[in-house]
Write a protein that holds these residues in place. Structure first.
Motif, PDB file in Angstrom:
ATOM      1  N   ILE A 125       0.939  -1.611  -0.104  1.00  0.00           N
ATOM      2  CA  ILE A 125       0.078  -0.469  -0.024  1.00  0.00           C
ATOM      3  C   ILE A 125       0.716   1.188   0.054  1.00  0.00           C
ATOM      4  O   ILE A 125       1.081   2.852  -0.740  1.00  0.00           O
ATOM      5  CB  ILE A 125      -0.569   0.056   0.852  1.00  0.00           C
ATOM      6  N   SER A 126       1.584   1.412   1.165  1.00  0.00           N
ATOM      7  CA  SER A 126       2.591   2.637   1.486  1.00  0.00           C
ATOM      8  C   SER A 126       3.528   2.910  -0.429  1.00  0.00           C
ATOM      9  O   SER A 126       3.244   3.785  -1.286  1.00  0.00           O
ATOM     10  CB  SER A 126       3.348   1.987   1.825  1.00  0.00           C
ATOM     11  N   LYS A 127       4.173   1.797  -1.225  1.00  0.00           N
ATOM     12  CA  LYS A 127       4.392   1.378  -2.390  1.00  0.00           C
ATOM     13  C   LYS A 127       3.442   2.067  -3.631  1.00  0.00           C
ATOM     14  O   LYS A 127       4.083   2.935  -4.677  1.00  0.00           O
ATOM     15  CB  LYS A 127       5.170  -0.006  -2.754  1.00  0.00           C
ATOM     16  N   GLU A 128       2.932   1.923  -3.748  1.00  0.00           N
ATOM     17  CA  GLU A 128       1.402   2.874  -4.169  1.00  0.00           C
ATOM     18  C   GLU A 128       1.137   3.737  -4.134  1.00  0.00           C
ATOM     19  O   GLU A 128       0.819   4.787  -5.127  1.00  0.00           O
ATOM     20  CB  GLU A 128      -0.011   1.986  -4.576  1.00  0.00           C
ATOM     21  N   GLU A 129       0.819   4.015  -2.739  1.00  0.00           N
ATOM     22  CA  GLU A 129       0.856   5.838  -2.218  1.00  0.00           C
ATOM     23  C   GLU A 129       2.162   6.788  -3.191  1.00  0.00           C
ATOM     24  O   GLU A 129       2.024   7.485  -3.448  1.00  0.00           O
ATOM     25  CB  GLU A 129       1.000   5.930  -0.962  1.00  0.00           C
ATOM     26  N   ASN A 132       3.150  10.060  -9.531  1.00  0.00           N
ATOM     27  CA  ASN A 132       2.937  10.916 -10.613  1.00  0.00           C
ATOM     28  C   ASN A 132       2.382  12.131 -10.851  1.00  0.00           C
ATOM     29  O   ASN A 132       2.345  12.786 -11.748  1.00  0.00           O
ATOM     30  CB  ASN A 132       1.459   9.387 -11.109  1.00  0.00           C
ATOM     31  N   SER A 133       1.482  12.647  -9.700  1.00  0.00           N
ATOM     32  CA  SER A 133       0.377  13.106  -9.062  1.00  0.00           C
ATOM     33  C   SER A 133       1.233  14.900  -9.526  1.00  0.00           C
ATOM     34  O   SER A 133       1.128  15.581 -10.327  1.00  0.00           O
ATOM     35  CB  SER A 133       0.322  13.226  -8.277  1.00  0.00           C
ATOM     36  N   PHE A 142       4.561  19.362 -12.695  1.00  0.00           N
ATOM     37  CA  PHE A 142       5.543  19.968 -12.864  1.00  0.00           C
ATOM     38  C   PHE A 142       5.800  19.740 -15.089  1.00  0.00           C
ATOM     39  O   PHE A 142       6.932  19.570 -14.865  1.00  0.00           O
ATOM     40  CB  PHE A 142       6.243  19.783 -12.146  1.00  0.00           C
ATOM     41  N   SER A 143       4.614  19.255 -15.550  1.00  0.00           N
ATOM     42  CA  SER A 143       4.832  18.750 -16.995  1.00  0.00           C
ATOM     43  C   SER A 143       4.827  20.251 -17.918  1.00  0.00           C
ATOM     44  O   SER A 143       4.423  21.361 -17.346  1.00  0.00           O
ATOM     45  CB  SER A 143       2.971  17.907 -17.403  1.00  0.00           C
ATOM     46  N   PHE A 144       4.919  20.313 -18.858  1.00  0.00           N
ATOM     47  CA  PHE A 144       5.629  21.253 -20.036  1.00  0.00           C
ATOM     48  C   PHE A 144       3.605  22.165 -20.116  1.00  0.00           C
ATOM     49  O   PHE A 144       4.198  23.347 -19.194  1.00  0.00           O
ATOM     50  CB  PHE A 144       5.961  21.106 -20.450  1.00  0.00           C
ATOM     51  N   LEU A 145       3.392  21.498 -20.388  1.00  0.00           N
ATOM     52  CA  LEU A 145       1.402  22.239 -20.431  1.00  0.00           C
ATOM     53  C   LEU A 145       1.297  23.006 -19.444  1.00  0.00           C
ATOM     54  O   LEU A 145       0.336  23.802 -19.480  1.00  0.00           O
ATOM     55  CB  LEU A 145       0.911  20.868 -21.326  1.00  0.00           C
TER      56      LEU A 145
END
Length: 67
Positions: free
Chosen positions: A23-27, A33-34, A39-42
Motif C-alpha cells: 500500500i505504501s509503495k502504491e501511495e 505521478n501526481s 510539473f508537466s510542461f503544458l
C-alpha cells in the motif's frame, strides 16, 4: 514489544506488514505521478499564462478605477 504465542500469529502479522508495504509503495507511485503531472510542461505553461492574464486584467481594472 509483542509476544507471540503461535506461528499463526507471526504469519498473520507478516502478511499484514507485507500488505502495508505494498500500500505504501502504491501511495508513493501515486504521489510521484501526481507531482510529475503538476510539473508537466503544458501544465506549467497554462498556469503561468493564466496568472499573467489575471494580473494584466487586474492591472487594467485598477488603471480604469484610478482615472
Amino acid at each position: 514489544m509483542k509476544i507471540y504465542t503461535s506461528f499463526d500469529e507471526i504469519d498473520r502479522d507478516i502478511k499484514v506488514l507485507k500488505l502495508q508495504k505494498e500500500i505504501s509503495k502504491e501511495e508513493i507511485k501515486l504521489s510521484y505521478n501526481s507531482l510529475k503531472d503538476d510539473f508537466s510542461f503544458l501544465n506549467v505553461v497554462s498556469k503561468t499564462a493564466g496568472a499573467v492574464i489575471q494580473k494584466a486584467l487586474t492591472f487594467r481594472l485598477l488603471r480604469k478605477l484610478i482615472k
